[in-house]
Motif scaffolding. Structure first.
Motif, PDB file in Angstrom:
ATOM      1  N   TYR A  37       0.842  -1.195   0.000  1.00  0.00           N
ATOM      2  CA  TYR A  37       0.000   0.000   0.000  1.00  0.00           C
ATOM      3  C   TYR A  37       0.877   1.246   0.000  1.00  0.00           C
ATOM      4  CZ  TYR A  37      -4.076  -2.857   1.026  1.00  0.00           C
ATOM      5  OH  TYR A  37      -5.084  -3.782   0.960  1.00  0.00           O
ATOM      6  N   ARG A  38       0.449   2.267  -0.774  1.00  0.00           N
ATOM      7  CA  ARG A  38       1.283   3.457  -0.921  1.00  0.00           C
ATOM      8  C   ARG A  38       0.450   4.728  -1.047  1.00  0.00           C
ATOM      9  NH1 ARG A  38       2.028   1.908  -6.827  1.00  0.00           N
ATOM     10  NH2 ARG A  38       0.367   3.121  -7.778  1.00  0.00           N
ATOM     11  N   ILE A  39       1.126   5.853  -0.755  1.00  0.00           N
ATOM     12  CA  ILE A  39       0.581   7.186  -1.006  1.00  0.00           C
ATOM     13  C   ILE A  39       1.715   8.026  -1.590  1.00  0.00           C
ATOM     14  CG2 ILE A  39      -0.312   9.306   0.044  1.00  0.00           C
ATOM     15  CD1 ILE A  39      -1.794   7.640   2.063  1.00  0.00           C
ATOM     16  N   LEU A  40       1.415   8.748  -2.678  1.00  0.00           N
ATOM     17  CA  LEU A  40       2.374   9.651  -3.303  1.00  0.00           C
ATOM     18  C   LEU A  40       1.880  11.080  -3.131  1.00  0.00           C
ATOM     19  CD1 LEU A  40       2.730   6.846  -4.830  1.00  0.00           C
ATOM     20  CD2 LEU A  40       3.638   8.205  -6.700  1.00  0.00           C
ATOM     21  N   ILE A  41       2.797  11.973  -2.749  1.00  0.00           N
ATOM     22  CA  ILE A  41       2.450  13.375  -2.518  1.00  0.00           C
ATOM     23  C   ILE A  41       3.428  14.278  -3.260  1.00  0.00           C
ATOM     24  CG2 ILE A  41       2.222  15.194  -0.778  1.00  0.00           C
ATOM     25  CD1 ILE A  41       1.421  13.029   1.231  1.00  0.00           C
ATOM     26  N   ASP A  42       2.890  15.181  -4.086  1.00  0.00           N
ATOM     27  CA  ASP A  42       3.683  16.233  -4.718  1.00  0.00           C
ATOM     28  C   ASP A  42       3.659  17.449  -3.812  1.00  0.00           C
ATOM     29  OD1 ASP A  42       4.264  14.634  -6.861  1.00  0.00           O
ATOM     30  OD2 ASP A  42       2.898  15.629  -8.249  1.00  0.00           O
ATOM     31  N   GLN A  43       4.649  18.335  -3.983  1.00  0.00           N
ATOM     32  CA  GLN A  43       4.822  19.470  -3.084  1.00  0.00           C
ATOM     33  C   GLN A  43       4.825  20.792  -3.831  1.00  0.00           C
ATOM     34  OE1 GLN A  43       8.164  18.198  -0.274  1.00  0.00           O
ATOM     35  NE2 GLN A  43       8.426  16.994  -2.127  1.00  0.00           N
ATOM     36  N   TYR A  83       5.283   7.120   0.301  1.00  0.00           N
ATOM     37  CA  TYR A  83       5.192   6.370   1.563  1.00  0.00           C
ATOM     38  C   TYR A  83       4.746   4.961   1.174  1.00  0.00           C
ATOM     39  CZ  TYR A  83       4.919  11.133   3.401  1.00  0.00           C
ATOM     40  OH  TYR A  83       5.156  12.454   3.696  1.00  0.00           O
ATOM     41  N   TRP A  84       5.624   3.961   1.349  1.00  0.00           N
ATOM     42  CA  TRP A  84       5.320   2.582   0.942  1.00  0.00           C
ATOM     43  C   TRP A  84       5.193   1.647   2.138  1.00  0.00           C
ATOM     44  CZ3 TRP A  84       9.371   3.912  -3.012  1.00  0.00           C
ATOM     45  CH2 TRP A  84       8.834   3.985  -4.299  1.00  0.00           C
ATOM     46  N   HIS A  85       4.599   0.511   1.908  1.00  0.00           N
ATOM     47  CA  HIS A  85       4.417  -0.600   2.860  1.00  0.00           C
ATOM     48  C   HIS A  85       3.414  -0.267   3.966  1.00  0.00           C
ATOM     49  CE1 HIS A  85       7.597  -2.821   0.955  1.00  0.00           C
ATOM     50  NE2 HIS A  85       8.519  -1.930   1.270  1.00  0.00           N
ATOM     51  N   LEU A  86       2.523   0.693   3.719  1.00  0.00           N
ATOM     52  CA  LEU A  86       1.535   1.050   4.736  1.00  0.00           C
ATOM     53  C   LEU A  86       0.587  -0.126   4.983  1.00  0.00           C
ATOM     54  CD1 LEU A  86       0.722   4.674   3.567  1.00  0.00           C
ATOM     55  CD2 LEU A  86       2.229   3.981   5.429  1.00  0.00           C
ATOM     56  N   GLY A 108      -1.858   7.016   7.192  1.00  0.00           N
ATOM     57  CA  GLY A 108      -2.138   5.587   7.370  1.00  0.00           C
ATOM     58  C   GLY A 108      -1.303   5.042   8.510  1.00  0.00           C
ATOM     59  N   THR A 109      -1.159   3.725   8.553  1.00  0.00           N
ATOM     60  CA  THR A 109      -0.368   3.098   9.605  1.00  0.00           C
ATOM     61  C   THR A 109       0.797   2.320   9.009  1.00  0.00           C
ATOM     62  OG1 THR A 109      -1.807   1.150   9.633  1.00  0.00           O
ATOM     63  CG2 THR A 109      -2.322   2.913  11.197  1.00  0.00           C
ATOM     64  N   MET A 110       1.891   2.269   9.770  1.00  0.00           N
ATOM     65  CA  MET A 110       3.076   1.534   9.343  1.00  0.00           C
ATOM     66  C   MET A 110       2.714   0.075   9.155  1.00  0.00           C
ATOM     67  SD  MET A 110       6.737   1.033  11.253  1.00  0.00           S
ATOM     68  CE  MET A 110       6.990   2.778  11.446  1.00  0.00           C
ATOM     69  N   GLY A 111       3.223  -0.523   8.088  1.00  0.00           N
ATOM     70  CA  GLY A 111       2.841  -1.895   7.827  1.00  0.00           C
ATOM     71  C   GLY A 111       3.956  -2.778   7.322  1.00  0.00           C
ATOM     72  N   ASN A 112       3.531  -3.934   6.846  1.00  0.00           N
ATOM     73  CA  ASN A 112       4.416  -4.976   6.334  1.00  0.00           C
ATOM     74  C   ASN A 112       3.785  -5.522   5.055  1.00  0.00           C
ATOM     75  OD1 ASN A 112       6.368  -6.967   6.133  1.00  0.00           O
ATOM     76  ND2 ASN A 112       5.397  -8.315   7.620  1.00  0.00           N
ATOM     77  N   THR A 113       3.341  -4.605   4.166  1.00  0.00           N
ATOM     78  CA  THR A 113       2.665  -5.038   2.948  1.00  0.00           C
ATOM     79  C   THR A 113       3.651  -5.101   1.785  1.00  0.00           C
ATOM     80  OG1 THR A 113       2.012  -2.762   2.405  1.00  0.00           O
ATOM     81  CG2 THR A 113       0.451  -4.077   3.686  1.00  0.00           C
ATOM     82  N   GLY A 114       3.251  -5.818   0.747  1.00  0.00           N
ATOM     83  CA  GLY A 114       4.136  -6.004  -0.397  1.00  0.00           C
ATOM     84  C   GLY A 114       5.232  -6.989  -0.050  1.00  0.00           C
ATOM     85  N   CYS A 115       6.415  -6.756  -0.582  1.00  0.00           N
ATOM     86  CA  CYS A 115       7.548  -7.663  -0.356  1.00  0.00           C
ATOM     87  C   CYS A 115       8.462  -7.146   0.743  1.00  0.00           C
ATOM     88  CB  CYS A 115       8.340  -7.831  -1.644  1.00  0.00           C
ATOM     89  SG  CYS A 115       7.515  -8.830  -2.859  1.00  0.00           S
ATOM     90  N   SER A 116       7.903  -6.736   1.858  1.00  0.00           N
ATOM     91  CA  SER A 116       8.749  -6.301   2.967  1.00  0.00           C
ATOM     92  C   SER A 116       8.973  -7.474   3.905  1.00  0.00           C
ATOM     93  CB  SER A 116       8.112  -5.119   3.699  1.00  0.00           C
ATOM     94  OG  SER A 116       6.969  -5.519   4.397  1.00  0.00           O
ATOM     95  N   THR A 117       9.975  -7.342   4.755  1.00  0.00           N
ATOM     96  CA  THR A 117      10.304  -8.428   5.678  1.00  0.00           C
ATOM     97  C   THR A 117       9.973  -8.075   7.120  1.00  0.00           C
ATOM     98  OG1 THR A 117      12.563  -7.607   5.841  1.00  0.00           O
ATOM     99  CG2 THR A 117      12.125  -9.319   4.191  1.00  0.00           C
ATOM    100  N   GLY A 118       9.329  -6.957   7.322  1.00  0.00           N
ATOM    101  CA  GLY A 118       8.922  -6.535   8.658  1.00  0.00           C
ATOM    102  C   GLY A 118       8.280  -5.168   8.576  1.00  0.00           C
ATOM    103  N   LYS A 119       7.599  -4.792   9.661  1.00  0.00           N
ATOM    104  CA  LYS A 119       6.931  -3.484   9.674  1.00  0.00           C
ATOM    105  C   LYS A 119       7.969  -2.374   9.569  1.00  0.00           C
ATOM    106  CE  LYS A 119       2.571  -4.002  11.996  1.00  0.00           C
ATOM    107  NZ  LYS A 119       1.709  -3.445  13.024  1.00  0.00           N
ATOM    108  N   HIS A 120       7.713  -1.454   8.652  1.00  0.00           N
ATOM    109  CA  HIS A 120       8.549  -0.264   8.511  1.00  0.00           C
ATOM    110  C   HIS A 120       7.889   0.689   7.536  1.00  0.00           C
ATOM    111  CE1 HIS A 120       9.796  -2.390   4.867  1.00  0.00           C
ATOM    112  NE2 HIS A 120      10.361  -1.268   4.429  1.00  0.00           N
ATOM    113  N   LEU A 121       8.387   1.901   7.506  1.00  0.00           N
ATOM    114  CA  LEU A 121       7.963   2.880   6.514  1.00  0.00           C
ATOM    115  C   LEU A 121       9.088   3.019   5.508  1.00  0.00           C
ATOM    116  CD1 LEU A 121       6.216   5.188   5.355  1.00  0.00           C
ATOM    117  CD2 LEU A 121       7.441   6.719   6.912  1.00  0.00           C
TER     118      LEU A 121
END
Length: 120
Positions: A37-43, A55-58, A78-91
């Motif tokens: 899960y992700r969110i992209l923000i332009d500035q 912000y990835w792996h939410l 959102g909340t920190m997660g372990n989605t996609g191909c991650s090996t543990g909770k992180h941002l």
């Protein structure tokens, strides 16, 4: 649960899952994609107005947000997660230039989060 907030004022340009990286070895079977899960923000209007923050792996996304919304620094994403191909909770936080170059700032954030937020 660790809440993730926007690090900047900006405009949401993408919300969803990373389906571009469908690695077969993912624990999610590739259905979610490599970065989860992700969110992209332009500035716009900032010194980095042509850059995108990702912000990835939410784990969960703020259901009130949608593409085109303006957010302020500190707004709940959102909340920190372990989605996609991650090996543990992180941002996985990353700054991407207009040319698509990934500015290498995320590795320090990933390491910090992995050391400090996956202990319990």
């Amino acid at each position: 649960t660790v809440k993730i907030v926007s690090s900047t004022n900006g405009k949401i340009t993408n919300i969803g899952t990373d389906r571009a990286n469908t690695w077969p070895s993912c624990k999610s079977g590739g259905a979610m994609g490599g970065m989860g899960y992700r969110i992209l923000i332009d500035q716009p209007g900032t010194p980095y107005d042509e850059h995108t923050i990702v912000y990835w792996h939410l784990d969960q996304l703020n259901p009130k947000l949608k593409v085109g919304d303006m957010v302020k620094a500190g707004d709940f994403l959102g909340t920190m997660g372990n989605t996609g191909c991650s090996t543990g909770k992180h941002l996985h936080w990353q700054l991407i230039s207009p040319t698509g170059t990934k500015i290498i700032m995320d590795s320090a954030v990933d390491k910090y989060c992995a050391q400090n937020y996956t202990k319990g």
